[in-house]
Structures are given as structure tokens and as C-alpha cells.
Design an enzyme around this catalytic site. Structure first.
Site, PDB file in Angstrom:
ATOM      1  N   MET A 147       0.855  -1.185   0.000  1.00 15.97           N
ATOM      2  CA  MET A 147       0.000   0.000   0.000  1.00 15.97           C
ATOM      3  C   MET A 147       0.895   1.240   0.000  1.00 15.97           C
ATOM      4  SD  MET A 147      -3.166   0.925   2.561  1.00 15.97           S
ATOM      5  CE  MET A 147      -2.227   0.758   4.080  1.00 15.97           C
ATOM      6  N   TYR A 194       0.912   3.749  13.003  1.00 16.13           N
ATOM      7  CA  TYR A 194       0.427   3.131  11.767  1.00 16.13           C
ATOM      8  C   TYR A 194      -1.026   3.473  11.442  1.00 16.13           C
ATOM      9  CZ  TYR A 194       4.059  -0.331  10.495  1.00 16.13           C
ATOM     10  OH  TYR A 194       5.191  -0.956  10.049  1.00 16.13           O
ATOM     11  N   GLU A 195      -1.322   3.519  10.139  1.00 19.10           N
ATOM     12  CA  GLU A 195      -2.688   3.617   9.610  1.00 19.10           C
ATOM     13  C   GLU A 195      -3.497   4.760  10.218  1.00 19.10           C
ATOM     14  OE1 GLU A 195      -3.407   2.097   7.035  1.00 19.10           O
ATOM     15  OE2 GLU A 195      -1.760   0.666   7.029  1.00 19.10           O
ATOM     16  N   GLY A 196      -2.883   5.904  10.370  1.00 16.08           N
ATOM     17  CA  GLY A 196      -3.514   7.047  11.024  1.00 16.08           C
ATOM     18  C   GLY A 196      -3.177   6.995  12.502  1.00 16.08           C
TER      19      GLY A 196
END
Length: 590
Positions: A160, A438-440
Site C-alpha cells: 500500500m 500506523y494507519e492514522g
């Protein structure tokens, strides 16, 4: 050495998170209780016997960049091959492309165990699974038929590609560009950073999902598109063709998860191919890339929450084992000869029990979120979709904070030996620290929770959920069980704190005072997580799992109620009254 807690995982899935009633109600197709147990047992065996023994090797060797290619730690490519051949990559994927179509609850439970064995290893396959979800939901028939079968089988992996050096979490300012070609393809140019498993030697092809901007795209996040960019182009017969113009420029030297290659990726600099430009294919519609990526990111946030649960479990196991063996001093009441094991000292027992509470609370929250994801495709789709939306930021943030807190306590229990790498406690602490980012980041999760999730159905969904939690507290009070101590009353008080803070936030947002609401967002997020921890531990203590561990669960529930969740009162005050002092203190920051 880590041993997967398969029985506790199964109990939490079935009797706390909701798997048992879902099975009984026929909401999960042909899935049976026996099949659930078989899958969990084999996932636990694989994590304990095959993943965990290679975790330390991954940490000490790390991923290495050699002549432009990433070499993974010794034994890891073989481990990945065994993981893929075991069918783990295909658990939740569509049967149309070789998947097993199993519920998300089983995926996150298995994910916990693999991450406990080695977070650095498990994160790579996790991203592939996320890429499969996005491609399944938004890809063209051609892209699906070309890439999904080999991604589902694990023959190819995915990555990603979101952020850039200047962008961070603000994707609206990204600069990677895409140019249309007349043959339906696009050419991509730009740089991406922090790309986990952007390059490795596990598979012979890597399918990158890349965010980029078209020349005529609107400004900001409304002008972002999503593209599939393979490392190697694929011929019409499915064989690999020439190398695409995309490569790993460097890998980061990190605090933890050393075995996971975190890459800087370069697209379109002319290193490969006949002309500059990485060849890509549009996923979904132009300028709708974030909507496509969020299909992947929402479940990815829950997957990161599982990393927190996993590290917390591994750290707790390691600390308990050490505390039983390490002797020092004489604990009060110690009747044995010589020094007592440190687990007999009240303060060490307090730390270990706090670790267990946070671990089990985080596990229950994340599993309940996965349960909501599964049921969001059924008869009450809107209700469960809103529940999944509400729980996702809490599951991600509370669990990852728990991973850091618990692994830190694990180092403390080990004392000076915890600061020494050979015990492995320090590795868990180092690995855990990335998950709240991570991821926001967890601060972004708090913003999402307060501004987007609380107002769902005009605030009535969160109100209904609080009512459900009150029912658990009422059952604990009605049980009148000495083993539960003051659980019912303490839990009811914490739920009242949650309700008060929730109504204040909803009213404050309705009045347009967003800055005041956001000042209390992170304290509210923790308040929510602690209430859920107390409620889910109580739900487990009131259930009969048939495994003879009722007394243990009641004792841990009582400890949580009387020693941990009382923090909610102070958090409520921070939510409601913290904004003014925060604003006044800005002068200190210069």
C-alpha cells in the site's frame, strides 16, 4: 517462548465478541463450531512452532538492501512459503478467486497469533490481504482475473503506497502524478516513503496499490486516484513480463520490527523499461482513490489493533514466566525457604494483572469490532456497519496503546534484565511502538471517533450501545457474586462517565465548538476503551465457557473493576473541562 492462547481466544470469540450466537443463528453460512476450533488450533500451532522461533532472527538480522534488492532474514522466505501453502492468505478472500470466504473474526484471531510470533513477519501478509480486499471491491474484471488468484494463493504479495516525504497523514498535498495513455494504462511518476514490504524476496512479483494525482484533478483529497502498479508486468498468458519502472531506493533503519522492510519507493525515474514512467492501471474511478483505499484502510486499522493485542499477549506471557522463575527478597507472607519468586511481591502481581486486563480488554474490543464487520453484510446491515465504524478507531487506538503500555510493564517486571536484548522483552517494546502511529495515528483515530462516529444516526447509535453496556453492568449487579466484588457498581459508574462525556461532546459539536471537542478527543477515546474493557471482562466472567476457568475470569474482572477502570472519572473531567487550560497553555509552546 510464546504459546498461542487458543482456548482464551476461542472463548473471547464465542462468548464475549458474539461468534457463538452468530453461529447458532446461521449468520455465518456453513461455518461450524468444530471448524472454528480446528482453524484456531492450527493457526496457534503455526504461530507457536514456526513463526515465533524466527522472530529473534528477524530482529537481529533485519531486512537488508543488497544491490537494489531486499534480502529478508534467514529462514523467512521458507516460513512465508509454508504460511502461504497453509492457505492462511486466503481465509477471508472470495471463493471466486480461490479464497475460503470465512468470517473476519477468524482472520483477526489468527492475525493475533501470527503477530505474537513475529509482528515484523505478519505485517507483510496483512498488507496483501488488505490489497486483495480493495481490488476485489473496486478493481475491473480484467485486474481481478489477472492478479487476484495469485495474490489470494500467496504466490504474489501486495503493498500500500500512500504517503510522501512532505505529506505525512495529509494525503491532499501528495505530488505523485499519473499521466493517461491511449491504451487504457497510466504512467506514474513520484516518490513514496514508509512503504512496508515494498520490496522483498518472498515472492517473484509484488502488486503495489499507489495513490497518485492526474494533471486535471481537483485540489486536495478529492483529486486522488488509486492505481495498480506491479513490480513485473504480466503477460496475457499470466506469466511474468518485463520489469516495471518502479524500485526500492532505500530501506529505513528503525526502532523496531527490523525484519519488516520499510521502503522508499521510486516510480517512473527511467531505471527500468523503454521509457520513464511506471505502468499502472486505474482501480475504481478517477479522483475516487481514497474511497477505494479506505476499503483497505478500515480493515487495516483493525489489523493494526491486532498487532497491539499480539504484542501485549507475548509480553504478558514472557513477564509471567520470568516472574515465576526470578527470585528476589522475601514477599510478605512468604513461607518458603530462601528468596521468594518476584511474582509473590504485591507490586509485581499488580503489574502482571494490569497487563492481563489490558491484553484481554484489547482482545475483546478488537474481536467485537470484527464481529460487527462480519454482520454488516447481513440482515441488519446498517446497524452493524455503524457498530463497526464506531468500534474501529477504539479498537485501533486502545489496543495499540495497550501494546506499548503492556510491553513497557513487561520490561519493568524483568527489571534490569528487561533492558538487555537477550531476554526479548526489549524487542517487544520496540516493535510495539510503531503501532500507535500506523494507519492514522491514534490522535487521528480520536478525531475520527469524536467528529464522525459519535454523530452516527444523530448520536443514537452510541446511545444504544451505552444502553447495551448498562445491561452487562446490571447483570453483574444482579449476580450478587462475591467473586465479582464491586464489579457491577464500579462498571455502572464508569458507564455513567462515558455517557456524560458522550453527551457533552455531541452537544459541543452541535454548537459548532469543534476545537473544544477535539481537545478532549484522545481522553474520550481512552475512556471508551476502559469502559469496554470492564464491560467485556464482566461479560466473560458471567459466561460459562465450559473450560473450568470461571473463577479466574471473575478474579481478573474484579481486579479490572476495582483497580483499572476507575480512571474513567478523571478522563471524563479532562474531556469536559480540559479545553480552556489547553488553549491557555499554548503560550508555553512559543
Amino acid at each position: 517462548m510464546y504459546k498461542a492462547p487458543v482456548e482464551e481466544i476461542a472463548f473471547t470469540l464465542k462468548h464475549v465478541a458474539g461468534l457463538a450466537p452468530a453461529l447458532e443463528g446461521g449468520h455465518l453460512g456453513d461455518l461450524t463450531d468444530d471448524l472454528v476450533d480446528a482453524i484456531l488450533s492450527e493457526a496457534g500451532r503455526f504461530a507457536s512452532e514456526e513463526v515465533a522461533p524466527l522472530g529473534a532472527i528477524g530482529d537481529t538480522q533485519g531486512a537488508r538492501l543488497v544491490d537494489g534488492a531486499v534480502k529478508m532474514p534467514d529462514g523467512w522466505p521458507t516460513l512465508y512459503k509454508a504460511w502461504a501453502e497453509g492457505g492462511w492468505n486466503s481465509l477471508t478472500a472470495s471463493p471466486d478467486f480461490g479464497g475460503q470466504g470465512l468470517p473476519h473474526m477468524l482472520h483477526v484471531a489468527a492475525l493475533e497469533m501470527w503477530n505474537s510470533g513475529s509482528m515484523a513477519f505478519a505485517i507483510g501478509p496483512t498488507l496483501t490481504i488488505g490489497a486483495i480486499e480493495a481490488l476485489t471491491a473496486h478493481g475491473s474484471d480484467h485486474l481481478k482475473s489477472t492478479y487476484l488468484p495469485k495474490m489470494v494463493s500467496g504466490e504474489w504479495m501486495g503493498s500500500m503506497n500512500l504517503t510522501e516525504p512532505h505529506a505525512g497523514s495529509d494525503l491532499g498535498v501528495m505530488k505523485t502524478r499519473a499521466e493517461r495513455r491511449g491504451d487504457g494504462t497510466y504512467r506514474l511518476f513520484g516518490q513514496k516513503i514508509f512503504i512496508t514490504y515494498g520490496e522483498h524476496d518472498f515472492t517473484d512479483n509484488i502488486v503495489h496499490l499507489v495513490l497518485a494525482r492526474l494533471p486535471d484533478a481537483p485540489a486536495g483529497t478529492r483529486g486522488i486516484s488509486l492505481f495498480l502498479v506491479p513490480k513485473f508486468l504480466v503477460n496475457a498468458d499470466g506469466s511474468l513480463g518485463p520489469r516495471n519502472d518502479a524500485h526500492c531506493h532505500s530501506i529505513e533503519h528503525k526502532l523496531g520490527i527490523h525484519g519488516s522492510p520499510t521502503c522508499t519507493m521510486i516510480y517512473g525515474d527511467g531505471r527500468f523499461g523503454d521509457e520513464p514512467g511506471a505502468i499502472g492501471w486505474l482501480i475504481g474511478e478517477e479522483n475516487r482513490g481514497l474511497a477505494c483505499m479506505f476499503t483497505m484502510m478500515n480493515n487495516a486499522r483493525l489489523a493494526v489493533g491486532m498487532q497491539g493485542v499480539a504484542i501485549a499477549e507475548a509480553a504478558t506471557q514472557k513477564a509471567v514466566a520470568y516472574a515465576k522463575e526470578r527470585t528476589q527478597g522475601k514477599a510478605p507472607g512468604w513461607q518458603g525457604s530462601g528468596m521468594s519468586p518476584i511474582i509473590e511481591h504485591p507490586d509485581v502481581a499488580r503489574m502482571l494483572l494490569t497487563m492481563k486486563v489490558l491484553t484481554q480488554g484489547a482482545r475483546a474490543i478488537t474481536y467485537a469490532c470484527a464481529h460487527a464487520v462480519d454482520l454488516s453484510h447481513g440482515e441488519e446491515a446498517r446497524h452493524w456497519a455503524e457498530r463497526a465504524s464506531l468500534l474501529t478507531p477504539v479498537a485501533k487506538s486502545f489496543a495499540t496503546d495497550a501494546g506499548v503500555d503492556v510491553s513497557s510493564l513487561g520490561v519493568q517486571v524483568h527489571g534490569g534484565m528487561g533492558f538487555i536484548e537477550e531476554t526479548g522483552a526489549a524487542r517487544l517494546y520496540r516493535d510495539a511502538r510503531i503501532a500507535p502511529i500506523y494507519e492514522g495515528t491514534n490522535g487521528i483515530q480520536a478525531i475520527d471517533l469524536v467528529t464522525r462516529k459519535l454523530p452516527l444516526s444523530d448520536g443514537n447509535h452510541i446511545r444504544g450501545f451505552i444502553a447495551e453496556l448498562r445491561e452487562i453492568a446490571a447483570k453483574a449487579q444482579a449476580a450478587n457474586a462475591p467473586a465479582l466484588g464491586e464489579t457491577g457498581d464500579r462498571l455502572e459508574a464508569s458507564i455513567a462517565d462515558l455517557e456524560t462525556a458522550t453527551e457533552w461532546l455531541l452537544a459541543t459539536l452541535a454548537e459548532g465548538r469543534q476545537a473544544e471537542a477535539l481537545a478532549g478527543a484522545t481522553p474520550y477515546q481512552r475512556l471508551f476503551g476502559l469502559v469496554l474493557t470492564g464491560a467485556y471482562l464482566a461479560k466473560g466472567a458471567l459466561a460459562d465457557g465450559g473450560d473450568g476457568r470461571n473463577a479466574e475470569r471473575a478474579a481478573l474482572c474484579r481486579f479490572a473493576a476495582e483497580n483499572v477502570i476507575g480512571e474513567t472519572a478523571a478522563l471524563r473531567e479532562r474531556v469536559i473541562g480540559g479545553a480552556a487550560s489547553l488553549e491557555a497553555a499554548r503560550v508555553v509552546l512559543g
